[in-house]
Design an enzyme around this catalytic site. Structure first.
Site, mmCIF file in Angstrom:
data_model
loop_
_atom_site.group_PDB
_atom_site.id
_atom_site.type_symbol
_atom_site.label_atom_id
_atom_site.label_comp_id
_atom_site.label_asym_id
_atom_site.label_seq_id
_atom_site.Cartn_x
_atom_site.Cartn_y
_atom_site.Cartn_z
ATOM 1 N N HIS A 1 -62.248 -79.307 -23.863
ATOM 2 C CA HIS A 1 -62.057 -80.243 -24.978
ATOM 3 C C HIS A 1 -60.573 -80.527 -25.247
ATOM 4 O O HIS A 1 -60.240 -81.543 -25.857
ATOM 5 C CB HIS A 1 -62.715 -79.693 -26.245
ATOM 6 C CG HIS A 1 -63.105 -80.750 -27.228
ATOM 7 N ND1 HIS A 1 -64.098 -81.683 -26.979
ATOM 8 C CD2 HIS A 1 -62.618 -81.050 -28.457
ATOM 9 C CE1 HIS A 1 -64.214 -82.489 -28.015
ATOM 10 N NE2 HIS A 1 -63.329 -82.129 -28.922
ATOM 11 N N ARG B 1 -59.502 -83.909 -24.094
ATOM 12 C CA ARG B 1 -59.864 -85.035 -24.965
ATOM 13 C C ARG B 1 -58.806 -85.194 -26.058
ATOM 14 O O ARG B 1 -58.391 -86.315 -26.375
ATOM 15 C CB ARG B 1 -61.246 -84.798 -25.568
ATOM 16 C CG ARG B 1 -61.739 -85.875 -26.513
ATOM 17 C CD ARG B 1 -63.205 -85.601 -26.850
ATOM 18 N NE ARG B 1 -63.654 -86.244 -28.075
ATOM 19 C CZ ARG B 1 -64.166 -87.469 -28.136
ATOM 20 N NH1 ARG B 1 -64.255 -88.206 -27.043
ATOM 21 N NH2 ARG B 1 -64.581 -87.967 -29.287
ATOM 22 N N ARG C 1 -66.096 -86.184 -24.059
ATOM 23 C CA ARG C 1 -66.563 -84.845 -24.403
ATOM 24 C C ARG C 1 -67.163 -84.231 -23.136
ATOM 25 O O ARG C 1 -67.588 -84.950 -22.236
ATOM 26 C CB ARG C 1 -67.631 -84.905 -25.500
ATOM 27 C CG ARG C 1 -67.143 -85.530 -26.808
ATOM 28 C CD ARG C 1 -68.279 -85.582 -27.828
ATOM 29 N NE ARG C 1 -67.847 -86.137 -29.110
ATOM 30 C CZ ARG C 1 -67.921 -87.419 -29.448
ATOM 31 N NH1 ARG C 1 -68.425 -88.299 -28.570
ATOM 32 N NH2 ARG C 1 -67.509 -87.845 -30.620
ATOM 33 N N TYR D 1 -54.827 -87.137 -34.990
ATOM 34 C CA TYR D 1 -53.880 -87.295 -33.885
ATOM 35 C C TYR D 1 -52.569 -87.926 -34.331
ATOM 36 O O TYR D 1 -51.542 -87.743 -33.685
ATOM 37 C CB TYR D 1 -54.534 -88.090 -32.751
ATOM 38 C CG TYR D 1 -55.752 -87.389 -32.212
ATOM 39 C CD1 TYR D 1 -55.647 -86.190 -31.504
ATOM 40 C CD2 TYR D 1 -57.037 -87.880 -32.461
ATOM 41 C CE1 TYR D 1 -56.765 -85.523 -31.053
ATOM 42 C CE2 TYR D 1 -58.161 -87.214 -32.003
ATOM 43 C CZ TYR D 1 -58.025 -86.032 -31.302
ATOM 44 O OH TYR D 1 -59.140 -85.363 -30.861
#
Length: 322
Positions: free
Chosen positions: A269, A272, A138, A304
Site C-alpha cells: 500500500h 499507492r 490497491r 497527501y
C-alpha cells in the site's frame, strides 16, 4: 425432516448469493462468531441493540481496535440481523463507545526509492509492482484484474467494483505496455493448456455465470496475474487457476526492500501513497487525484497535500543549522 443449516452456514450462503467476495465472507463470519462467543454462545435472535453496543464497546476499550476494524465488525453483525435473521435494525440507533481514529501520515517513498525496489523485484512480481505503483492501485484491485481490464487501444486500465464501489479508469503506464503484452500472451498460452486438460474455469463476479453460462472459460475473464498452479475453489469445489495471493506478493516486496536497503516500513500500500504524492508533486490537481485513486471523499485525498507540504520545507531550517 430436513435439518436446518447452522447460522454461520446460512450467513455464508447469503454472502455468496449477494455476490460478495471470499474475503468478505471470511471477515463477516469471523466477526459474527466473535460476537456470539463474547455473549457465551447466545443465539443472535435472542439478543439485540444492547448486546451489539456492549460488544462494539468491548472492541474499542479492551481490544483497542481501529475505527475501521470496529466498523467492519458492526457491518458484519448488521448484515447477519438484516439479511439472515430478517430483523429490521433501522430503529435501533446503536450507540457504542467509538474507537478513536489515530491520525498518522502514511509512509511515502521517493521516486528513486521506488525505482530501487522495482529493480530488485524478480519475474512477474516486478511487472505487478510497476502496475501497482504506475496506476495507484490497491493490492486487491491489482490482484483481481482480468485480461479484459487492460485496454491498449485507449491506453487505459479499468478498475471495477473497487473498495468505494465506484468504477474508475486510470492511464496505463506506457513504459510497461510491451511487457504487459508479452505477459498476456504468456497467460493466454497457459489458459489454452488448461482448456486442453479440461480446466480453464474462472470464477465470475456477482453471479455473471448465470447470465453468461459460457463466460467462465473465456480468456478475457481470466486473471491477469494467475497462480502457477491450479487449485480447488473452496466455494464451488471446481479446480481453477486463482490469482496470485497477496501474501506471496507481499513477501516479494519485503525481500526487494531489504535488497534495496531502504530503512522504511514498506508494504504494497506504500506504493499507492507514493503514487498520489508524486502525482501531487508533479502538479496534478487534487480532484483529479481523487478520481484516479477512487476516493469517495476529497478529505481522504487531502492527506497527501499535508505530506507534500511537509516534504517541501527547503526554506525552513533546524536551529542546529543556523
Amino acid at each position: 425432516m430436513k435439518k436446518e443449516r447452522k447460522l454461520l452456514d446460512q450467513l455464508r450462503d447469503k454472502i455468496i448469493t449477494k455476490g460478495y467476495s471470499r474475503a468478505t465472507e471470511k471477515t463477516y463470519v469471523h466477526w459474527n462468531k466473535a460476537f456470539i462467543l463474547f455473549h457465551n454462545k447466545r443465539h443472535p435472535a435472542d439478543m439485540g441493540k444492547e448486546e451489539i453496543e456492549t460488544f462494539l464497546t468491548y472492541l474499542a476499550v479492551e481490544k483497542n481496535v481501529s475505527p475501521t476494524t470496529q466498523n467492519q465488525a458492526f457491518n458484519a453483525i448488521l448484515f447477519l440481523y438484516r439479511e439472515v435473521l430478517g430483523i429490521d435494525t433501522a430503529d435501533w440507533n446503536i450507540r457504542a463507545l467509538r474507537a478513536k481514529r489515530k491520525e498518522h501520515l502514511p509512509v511515502v517513498l521517493t521516486k528513486e526509492e521506488v525505482k530501487a525496489i522495482i529493480y530488485h523485484m524478480n519475474g512477474i512480481y516486478k511487472l505487478m509492482l510497476e502496475l501497482l505503483y504506475g496506476c495507484g492501485l490497491r493490492v486487491n484491485e491489482l490482484l483481481r484484474l482480468r485480461i479484459k481490464d487492460i485496454d491498449f487501444g485507449f491506453g487505459n486500465l479499468y478498475v471495477w467494483d473497487s473498495k468505494s464501489q465506484k468504477d474508475r479508469i486510470v492511464p496505463l503506464p506506457k513504459k510497461i505496455e510491451e511487457d504487459l503484452k508479452i505477459h498476456i500472451e504468456h497467460v493466454h498460452r497457459i489458459h489454452e493448456e488448461d482448456l486442453s486438460r479440461g480446466f480453464g474455469y474462472i470464477d465470475l463476479p456477482h453471479g455473471l455465470e448465470r447470465k453468461y453460462p459460457n463466460a467462465h472459460r473465456e480468456f478475457k475473464w481470466q486473471y491477469l496475474f494467475p497462480m502457477k498452479n491450479l487449485s480447488t475453489d473452496p466455494r464451488s469445489g471446481r479446480v481453477m487457476r486463482h490469482h496470485i495471493l497477496p501474501t506471496t506478493f507481499g513477501r516479494n516486496i519485503k525481500r526487494a526492500v531489504q535488497k534495496a536497503k531502504i530503512p522504511k516500513k514498506v508494504s504494497a500500500h506504500t506504493f499507492r501513497h507514493s503514487y498520489a504524492t508524486h502525482m501531487l508533486q508533479a502538479g496534478i490537481d487534487i480532484r483529479t487525484i481523487q478520481e484516479l485513486l477512487g476516493h469517495k471523499d476529497i478529505s481522504t485525498t487531502m492527506i497527501y497535500t499535508h505530506i507534500v507540504r511537509s516534504l517541501s520545507q527547503e526554506n525552513i531550517k533546524s536551529p542546529l543549522d543556523f
